[in-house]
Design a protein around this motif. Sequence first.
Motif: not given
Length: 120
Positions: A108-118
């Motif tokens: 399993d590999y993971w990305g660094q994340g991307t922030q979502v703000t609503v």
Amino acid sequence: VQLQASGGGLVQAGGSLRLSCAASGSIFNINGMGWYRLAPGKQRELVATITSGGIADYADSLKGRFTISRDNAKNTVYLQMNSLKPEDTADYHCYARIRSSSYPHWSDYWGQGTQVTVSS
């Protein structure tokens, strides 16, 4: 092998965003892909998954608003998010189960994340 997520940002409630996550490197094969999200003060939550054959599954609370898809030729998974709500605010992480050319076992590999703000 690396996963690079993109597409996050600031959006008003009711708006839409499309996240992308591209896998790169010495990839032999990709099995399942998906998205999790992590919000402050909350546990990590599974958002959606998709098999190599395109079968999708979603968190019950997100069905109807979020759509996961993938382009196997591009080693990329997408998350279309519509009718966004303030409670969707989180850091969205992608993952993929990959068999690399140099290591013949699934990992399993993971990305660094991307922030979502609503915003409301």
